[in-house]
Enzyme design. Structure first.
Site, PDB file in Angstrom:
ATOM      1  N   GLY A  14       0.779  -1.235   0.000  1.00 22.01           N
ATOM      2  CA  GLY A  14       0.000   0.000   0.000  1.00 22.01           C
ATOM      3  C   GLY A  14       0.808   1.280   0.000  1.00 22.01           C
ATOM      4  CE  LYS A  32       7.734   2.806  -7.338  1.00 21.03           C
ATOM      5  NZ  LYS A  32       6.735   1.819  -6.920  1.00 21.03           N
ATOM      6  N   GLY A 103       9.430   4.733  -2.622  1.00 18.72           N
ATOM      7  CA  GLY A 103      10.471   3.761  -2.913  1.00 18.72           C
ATOM      8  C   GLY A 103       9.941   2.565  -3.691  1.00 18.72           C
TER       9      GLY A 103
END
Length: 210
Positions: A14, A32, A103
């Site tokens: 999540g 990202k 990440g």
């Protein structure tokens, strides 16, 4: 302004939903830098579609890799080596306000032959939010993640728990020594309205710990 790095106890726990909620709560930007696997769409696109505010900017990936695998393997398949200094330099060029960085996978995922997500966090001088999801084994994985953060002297803001938690989210927070920031409930449908409501619920708590 130091970035906030969203990582967690593994993959598919999540992080992207939590990243969208935190980005919305702080009217921050989202990035990202490494996307591994995108046949079902990118996390970048998902966050963009979940935000309601008109000020957040979603930055393009620096490494967009086809294979849904550990980044060092996905990069190897395309004859690429992920250069963490390139990520750090790019981050400094795009920052003009609070930046949320998501990440890849868990905190000890290898990004190249010698460096891990922990390495990137330290190079970025980022504050960290840990994401944990309720499943069999998540206590162990959560506490191992916390131990790695402590051993690496990573600056952890706290936990955001995702999915339908039992009583042990408070135990994880207590045992790990890192505070609970919020708990995101299970939802059959995650959309802009859900993200906006969750963001409003945690906005003051987030601002108080930054």
């Amino acid at each position: 302004m130091r970035p906030i790095f969203i990582t967690g106890i593994g993959t598919d726990i999540g992080k992207t939903i939590v990243s969208a909620i935190v980005t919305e709560a702080l009217n921050a930007d989202y990035w990202k830098p490494i996307q591994a696997g995108f046949s079902e769409g990118t996390d970048n696109l998902r966050v963009k579609n979940l935000l309601s505010n008109s000020t957040s900017e979603v930055h393009d990936e620096l490494y967009k890799l086809k294979m849904p695998a550990s980044p060092h393997i996905a990069a190897r398949e395309e004859n690429i080596e992920i250069d963490l200094s390139k990520i750090v330099n790019h981050q400094s060029s795009i920052v003009n306000r609070q930046l949320i960085i998501e990440g890849a996978g868990g905190i000890m995922v290898p990004l190249n032959e010698n460096e891990f997500v922990t390495t990137l966090i330290k190079m970025l001088d980022a504050k960290v939010i840990l994401v944990s999801r309720n499943y069999l084994g998540s206590i162990n994985h959560s506490l191992l993640t916390a131990e790695i953060c402590r051993a690496k002297n990573i600056d952890v803001l706290g936990w955001i728990f995702n999915d339908q938690y039992l009583h042990y989210e408070d135990e994880i927070a207590d045992w790990s020594g890192f505070p609970k920031i919020a708990s995101v409930p299970f939802a059959e449908r995650v959309d802009k309205d859900f993200v906006r409501k969750q963001a409003a619920a945690i906005q003051q708590k987030l601002k108080s710990i930054l």
